[in-house]
Each structure stands twice: as structure tokens, then as C-alpha cells.
Design an enzyme around this catalytic site. Structure first.
Site, PDB file in Angstrom:
ATOM      1  N   ASP A 144     -15.535 -37.737   2.665  1.00 32.13           N
ATOM      2  CA  ASP A 144     -15.229 -36.356   2.999  1.00 32.13           C
ATOM      3  C   ASP A 144     -15.143 -36.274   4.522  1.00 32.13           C
ATOM      4  OD1 ASP A 144     -15.067 -33.487   2.782  1.00 32.13           O
ATOM      5  OD2 ASP A 144     -16.257 -33.637   0.951  1.00 32.13           O
TER       6      ASP A 144
ATOM      7  N   ASP B 260     -11.809 -31.602   4.596  1.00 30.60           N
ATOM      8  CA  ASP B 260     -12.374 -30.264   4.440  1.00 30.60           C
ATOM      9  C   ASP B 260     -11.578 -29.216   5.234  1.00 30.60           C
ATOM     10  OD1 ASP B 260     -14.890 -28.907   3.400  1.00 30.60           O
ATOM     11  OD2 ASP B 260     -14.987 -28.316   5.509  1.00 30.60           O
TER      12      ASP B 260
ATOM     13  N   GLU C  18      -8.048 -30.175   1.747  1.00 32.64           N
ATOM     14  CA  GLU C  18      -8.477 -28.912   1.156  1.00 32.64           C
ATOM     15  C   GLU C  18      -7.774 -27.806   1.928  1.00 32.64           C
ATOM     16  OE1 GLU C  18     -12.452 -26.342   0.084  1.00 32.64           O
ATOM     17  OE2 GLU C  18     -12.155 -27.179   2.068  1.00 32.64           O
TER      18      GLU C  18
ATOM     19  N   HIS D  59     -17.644 -28.836  -6.134  1.00 29.64           N
ATOM     20  CA  HIS D  59     -18.991 -28.420  -5.740  1.00 29.64           C
ATOM     21  C   HIS D  59     -19.030 -26.980  -5.232  1.00 29.64           C
ATOM     22  CE1 HIS D  59     -16.881 -29.405  -2.139  1.00 29.64           C
ATOM     23  NE2 HIS D  59     -17.848 -28.871  -1.402  1.00 29.64           N
ATOM     24  N   ASP D  60     -17.882 -26.322  -5.095  1.00 30.47           N
ATOM     25  CA  ASP D  60     -17.836 -24.936  -4.614  1.00 30.47           C
ATOM     26  C   ASP D  60     -17.567 -23.939  -5.729  1.00 30.47           C
ATOM     27  OD1 ASP D  60     -18.143 -25.643  -1.923  1.00 30.47           O
ATOM     28  OD2 ASP D  60     -15.981 -25.797  -1.600  1.00 30.47           O
TER      29      ASP D  60
HETATM   30  O1  ISL Z   1     -16.733 -22.008  -1.520  1.00 30.18           O
HETATM   31  C1  ISL Z   1     -15.812 -21.240  -1.458  1.00 30.18           C
HETATM   32  C2  ISL Z   1     -15.655 -20.217  -2.473  1.00 30.18           C
HETATM   33  O2  ISL Z   1     -16.763 -20.196  -3.304  1.00 30.18           O
HETATM   34  C3  ISL Z   1     -14.782 -21.378  -0.417  1.00 30.18           C
HETATM   35  O3  ISL Z   1     -14.582 -20.226   0.294  1.00 30.18           O
HETATM   36  C4  ISL Z   1     -15.149 -22.520   0.520  1.00 30.18           C
HETATM   37  O4  ISL Z   1     -16.055 -22.103   1.476  1.00 30.18           O
HETATM   38  C5  ISL Z   1     -13.901 -23.024   1.167  1.00 30.18           C
HETATM   39  O5  ISL Z   1     -13.102 -23.493   0.129  1.00 30.18           O
HETATM   40  C6  ISL Z   1     -14.172 -24.176   2.106  1.00 30.18           C
HETATM   41  O6  ISL Z   1     -14.898 -25.181   1.485  1.00 30.18           O
HETATM   42  C7  ISL Z   1     -15.229 -26.330   2.190  1.00 30.18           C
HETATM   43  O7  ISL Z   1     -15.685 -26.100   3.490  1.00 30.18           O
HETATM   44  C8  ISL Z   1     -16.932 -25.400   3.619  1.00 30.18           C
HETATM   45  C9  ISL Z   1     -18.018 -25.951   2.724  1.00 30.18           C
HETATM   46  O8  ISL Z   1     -19.080 -25.044   2.645  1.00 30.18           O
HETATM   47  C10 ISL Z   1     -17.527 -26.233   1.331  1.00 30.18           C
HETATM   48  O9  ISL Z   1     -18.537 -26.838   0.546  1.00 30.18           O
HETATM   49  C11 ISL Z   1     -16.307 -27.091   1.450  1.00 30.18           C
HETATM   50  O10 ISL Z   1     -15.811 -27.535   0.208  1.00 30.18           O
HETATM   51  C12 ISL Z   1     -17.330 -25.507   5.056  1.00 30.18           C
HETATM   52  O11 ISL Z   1     -17.339 -26.853   5.457  1.00 30.18           O
END
Ligand code: ISL
Ligand code: CA
Length: 562
Positions: free
Chosen positions: A98, A199, A256, A331-332
């Protein structure tokens, strides 16, 4: 279409903190993953995407990195990591790390330097602005709630953080930042990693001047996205990354890309000269959310017609031009079987249906740990049990700013929380689901006695074996990778059906997304001679007439039409 190994692959996402704990401290770790490599091999996946394992104070569970070239103490050492990589490669599994470079942790040495003085050599690694009339430099909001700016007492200026205040945004306009990032990427590539999941990579370029977001009404979400999503220099930065870091290596990359449009995705993943292989789009993740309503982000019932419309648009827009990534979980996000299926009576059937859906679309499928077991959402009884900063902030906002009753707020947090995906992997029916011999960092879902890997591996009818079969089918049938997608029955509100066609090979996919028993009717335009059933989640009577089928609840079937 060009043949590429990353199009043919199936990716498995590991969230290390919740995967397997090898030393009893309650936290999953690298040696824990090493112990489970044979499990992954048995499932048949080709690539692992490992969520961040770098040094981090864990304000956002590893997405706040304080050293990109060290492993977080709780997860182990670089030596463990090397052993993990070797163990994967021995088994023919590739590793994607990541890459979190929109921001660092505020405990990263660059930021520690940057906020010492205004003329510090690292000041420009981040985005600093003076206040405006005693307030934040603009009205942008953080993804995790509140302003996207934090005032720094030491130097009297604000810094930008699109996520938590412990995640200051890097200033990609600064060439020194870019060369540091490319250097650390090469460092990992030289160590043997096979690619990166990047990310929020489409947020790295901000519109100069950082203009205020347009305010529509006080409780509407005015997050500022128009000034930092797919910003003016994004493609330039990513082309530079491709040249400076990726090109000499044979990699898999997925960006992402929050709020990405299909046009932008084509630019990013263009077959000929796009900087990335694929992106994670979010449109299907918004079908049950009201994203405009910033604080409530009300959960609404999603509709099958909307899902068809969104997925079909993505399939068609990228066809022959770019490449899709396919996911319903990570994971989100809440667990897919709880969200798009039925986590009660039809848990097994609906989990298999969702797996069929993902693996039969065109794109690279991503499996999130535990999805292959049909793991479900969890409902915590108190906000203290949540570990995720987004869940805790949201609860506080709902209760304190919105005046919502605590019970109601908790319910909203329960359905939408990222912690639904972060409860420990359920390995067996022993204490703590076999995840740890100690106290887990987050509660285990109480349904582990019934839902666990030991049971699933032993049961030939399990979701695990069904996923195994889907993965094998993909390897044996190029039409699953390369075949053109065409939606049929576009107006059907219960059945999602489509074909995949490669030369004279054609698959028919039939998915009943309901607990009812709708009738599937195949139009005369689609020719059928001696159809062959490839996979299904119920036993099927071979004599049945494909032109008219009464489907069982959450029934999924894939035929080859000859
Ligand atoms: O998690 C979300 C919705 O529930 C999204 O808004 C998320 O924050 C967004 O997709 C970005 O995600 C990524 O970057 C974030 C991190 O918290 C997430 O785990 C990651 O997947 C910041 O680094
Ligand atoms: Ca541990």
C-alpha cells in the site's frame, strides 16, 4: 485487448492488524500472515494487497506513516517482511504494498522538521497557509469531519490535512517531495515487491490558490473536492512516477480514486499510455449513501437498477480502453454480504451470488479477507468498542452537533462503520476465533463459532470452495478475463443478467438478487445450443429449459452457451 498477467489475476487484500496474531499481543502481524500462506495458496489467489505495515502512530491504522522504510513494531521487522515476501514468491503469489503518499503522519521526520520554523528546509514538503481573518485559509472539510486545516501554534500558520489532523497532506508541487516518493518506491521494488495499491492517489494535485468550495446550504457537504479530486497536475505527476519509478519493473498498480469519473478513469488506465493499470472507483459504494448529507450520510436502501446502471456504465466505458478493478468490500466498507446480500437465512447463497457477480464482470477481482467465508457486519453496543477514527468522529458529530439520540447515532455508525470490516479474521471456533491467544485489539464478531475458515475449508459446499472454483474457472476460461460484457434484461428489478463474449465463446450469467423466486426469460435473440453449466450456488436440474427458469432465492448460475 493486450494480454497482461494483472488482468488475469485475482487479488486478495490483507488488513494485517486483523488477519492473524502470531505472538499473543492481540494484534495481527507479519509472522501471522506467514503462517497462513498455505491457506491463501489453497484458495488460489495470485496477488496479495497488503494494507500498510510501515511505522506509524496508528491514528488512522497505518494510513498515517512516520517511516516508509521501516515496519511497524507491532507487525514485526524488515526481516519478517523479507521472509513473508519469499514465502509468497515460493508459492507463486505476488505482493502489492500500500503506497500512502497523499499525506504522511505528523510524526514523520519531514513534518517534524517542517513545523519547526517557516524557513525550514522541509517546510515546503507540506501545504501551509496563513489564516484568513482569523479563520482557516479556506472552507474545505476533512474526510473524517471538521475543517481540513489545523493551526500550528509554533509557526502561526495552518497546514492542510484532507484526512485526520495527524495526516498532513504532502505538497506534490514540490519536486523534492516527488523525488523522495519515487526513491522510496524504487527501494521497495528493488526489494522485490510486485506493485502498489495507491491510497487516494487522485487527490495529490490541488488547484493552485486553494479556492473555497461552493457553499450550498449549511448542512450540505461542501468538501472542496472540485479543487483536489483529479487536479490539474495529476496526470503529469503520475506519468513522472511511471517514468521514474515503475517503468523498469513489471508491476501491478491500482489507484484508489475517490469520486473518479469514467472519463478520468480512462485517462488514468489507458491501454497505451495510462500511468496506472486500474483504479478503484466508488460509484457503486455510494448507492446506499446520501453523500451530500455530510454529517448523517444517511443510509438508504440501494436499488438493483442503480447497481446495474453503474456497473454497466463502468464496464462499457473502459471496454478496450482501460481496465476495471472489481470489488464490493475492503477495509473501509461494511461487509458485502450484510450490505448487498442477506446475512441471515441466505447468507451462504447470497455470498456465493456476490462472488459470482464480481468474478464474472470484466476487470480484476479483489477479495477482502473473510469475504471468502461470508463474514458479516458486527453491531457494537457502545461507541467505546469502535477503534476507527472515522466512526468515533462521526458518532460525536451526530450526537453533539446534530443532537441525535445516542442509540440512534450508534445504529447509524453500526451499519456504515469501517470497523465492520476490521474485526478479526475468523480462523476457527476456538476462543477469539483462533485469531489471537491474547486479547484482540478489536472485538471478534460473536458469530465465529459458526462462520470460520476451519469449517469452510472442511465443507465442500462452503463459500470458500465456491470462491476457489470461481478462481479456477477464471484461469481455465479466457472469456472470463477478455470477454465483452453485455447487459440483458436492463429493466428487471430482481434479476441481474449479462453475457460475456469472446469470439464464438459466450457465457450467460444469471443472478437473482432477491429472497423471492422470480422467473428468468431469455430472449430469442440469444442463441442457445446444448448449454453447459459452469457454476451455480444451488444444484441445477439439467433438463430445465434455459428460456424460462424459476430462480431460487439468491440463485446464481453461469452457463456457457454453444
Ligand atoms: O472510508 C471511506 C468511507 O467510509 C472513504 O472516505 C475513505 O476515507 C477514502 O476512500 C480514502 O481511503 C483511504 O485513505 C484514507 C484511509 O483512512 C483509508 O483507510 C484508505 O483506504 C486515508 O489514508
Ligand atoms: Ca502480534
Amino acid at each position: 485487448m493486450k494480454q497482461q498477467w494483472w488482468k488475469e489475476s485475482v487479488v486478495y487484500q490483507i488488513y494485517p492488524r486483523s488477519f492473524n496474531d502470531s505472538n499473543g499481543d492481540g494484534i495481527g502481524d507479519l509472522r501471522g500472515i506467514i503462517q497462513k500462506l498455505d491457506y491463501l495458496k489453497e484458495l488460489g489467489i495470485d496477488v496479495v494487497w497488503l494494507s500498510p505495515v510501515y511505522k506509524s502512530p496508528n491514528d488512522d491504522m497505518g494510513y498515517d506513516i512516520s517511516d516508509y522504510q521501516e515496519i511497524m513494531d507491532e507487525f514485526g521487522t524488515l526481516h519478517d517482511w523479507e521472509e513473508l515476501l519469499a514465502g509468497m514468491h515460493e508459492r507463486g503469489i505476488k505482493l502489492m504494498m500500500d503506497l500512502v503518499v497523499n499525506h504522511t503522519s505528523d510524526e514523520h521526520p519531514w513534518f517534524i522538521e517542517a513545523h519547526k520554523t517557516k524557513d525550514n528546509s522541509h517546510r515546503d514538503y507540506y501545504i501551509w497557509r496563513p489564516g484568513k481573518e482569523g479563520r482557516e485559509p479556506n472552507n474545505w472539510l476533512s474526510f473524517f469531519g471538521g475543517s481540513a486545516w489545523e493551526y500550528d501554534q509554533v509557526t502561526g500558520e495552518y497546514y492542510l490535512h484532507l484526512f485526520s489532523k495527524k495526516q498532513p497532506d504532502l505538497n506534490w508541487e514540490n519536486p523534492a517531495v516527488r523525488s523522495e516518493v519515487f526513491a522510496l518506491m524504487r527501494w521497495w521494488l528493488d526489494k522485490g515487491v510486485d506493485g502498489f495499491r495507491m491510497d487516494v492517489i487522485n487527490l495529490i494535485s490541488k488547484v493552485p490558490g486553494l479556492p473555497d468550495a461552493q457553499v450550498r446550504s449549511p448542512d450540505r457537504y461542501q468538501w472542496g473536492g472540485q479543487y483536489f479530486v483529479h487536479g490539474p497536475r495529476l496526470l503529469e505527476f503520475l506519468q513522472e512516477m511511471k517514468r521514474e519509478a515503475l517503468e523498469p519493473y513489471d508491476t501491478i498498480t491500482v489507484g484508489e480514486a475517490a469520486a473518479v469519473t469514467t472519463e478520468q478513469a480512462v485517462e488514468l488506465t489507458d491501454e497505451e499510455n495510462g500511468p496506472l493499470n486500474m483504479v478503484f472507483q466508488f460509484e457503486h459504494m455510494s448507492l446506499d449513501r446520501d453523500l451530500d448529507d455530510r454529517t448523517a450520510r444517511a443510509v438508504k436502501r440501494w436499488k438493483l437498477l442503480d447497481l446495474k446502471q453503474v456497473m454497466t456504465r463502468w464496464e462499457k466505458a473502459l471496454e478496450g480502453r482501460g481496465w476495471n478493478s472489481l470489488y464490493l468490500s475492503n477495509h473501509d466498507q461494511p461487509r458485502q454480504v450484510s450490505r448487498f446480500g442477506d446475512d441471515g437465512r441466505y447468507r451462504v447463497e447470497s455470498a456465493k451470488l456476490l462472488g459470482t457477480f464480481l468474478h464474472l464482470l470484466q476487470g480484476t477481482p479483489y477479495i477482502y479477507q473473510g469475504e471468502e467465508l461470508g463474514m458479516t457486519n458486527v453491531a457494537f453496543d457502545s461507541v467505546e468498542e469502535y477503534r476507527d477514527i472515522a466512526a468515533r468522529n462521526r458518532y460525536r458529530e451526530l450526537v453533539e452537533e446534530r443532537g441525535m439520540q445516542p442509540g440512534e447515532a450508534l445504529q447509524l455508525v453500526n451499519v456504515g462503520s469501517r470497523d465492520n470490516a476490521r474485526t478479526p479474521m475468523q480462523w476457527d471456533d476456538s476462543d477469539n476465533a483462533g485469531f489471537t491467544s491474547g486479547t484482540p485489539w478489536i472485538k471478534v464478531n460473536p458469530n465465529y463459532r459458526e462462520i470460520n475458515a476451519k469449517q469452510a475449508v472442511a465443507d465442500p459446499q462452503s463459500i470458500f470452495h465456491y470462491y476457489q472454483q470461481l478462481i479456477q474457472l477464471r484461469k481455465a476460461n479466457p472469456v472470463m478475463v477478455e470477454g465483452r460484457y453485455d447487459l440483458i434484461l436492463p429493466e428487471d428489478e430482481e434479476i441481474y443478467a449479462f453475457t460475456r463474449t469472446l469470439d464464438d465463446d459466450r457465457l450467460l450469467v444469471i443472478l437473482n438478487f432477491t429472497t423471492g423466486t422470480p422467473v428468468f426469460r431469455l430472449s430469442e435473440e440469444i442463441t442457445v445450443n446444448s448449454p453447459e453449466l459452469l457454476i451455480s450456488n444451488y444444484s441445477v436440474d439439467a433438463a430445465e429449459d434455459l428460456r424460462q427458469l424459476t430462480l431460487k432465492p439468491f440463485e446464481a448460475r453461469v452457463y456457457r452457451l454453444h
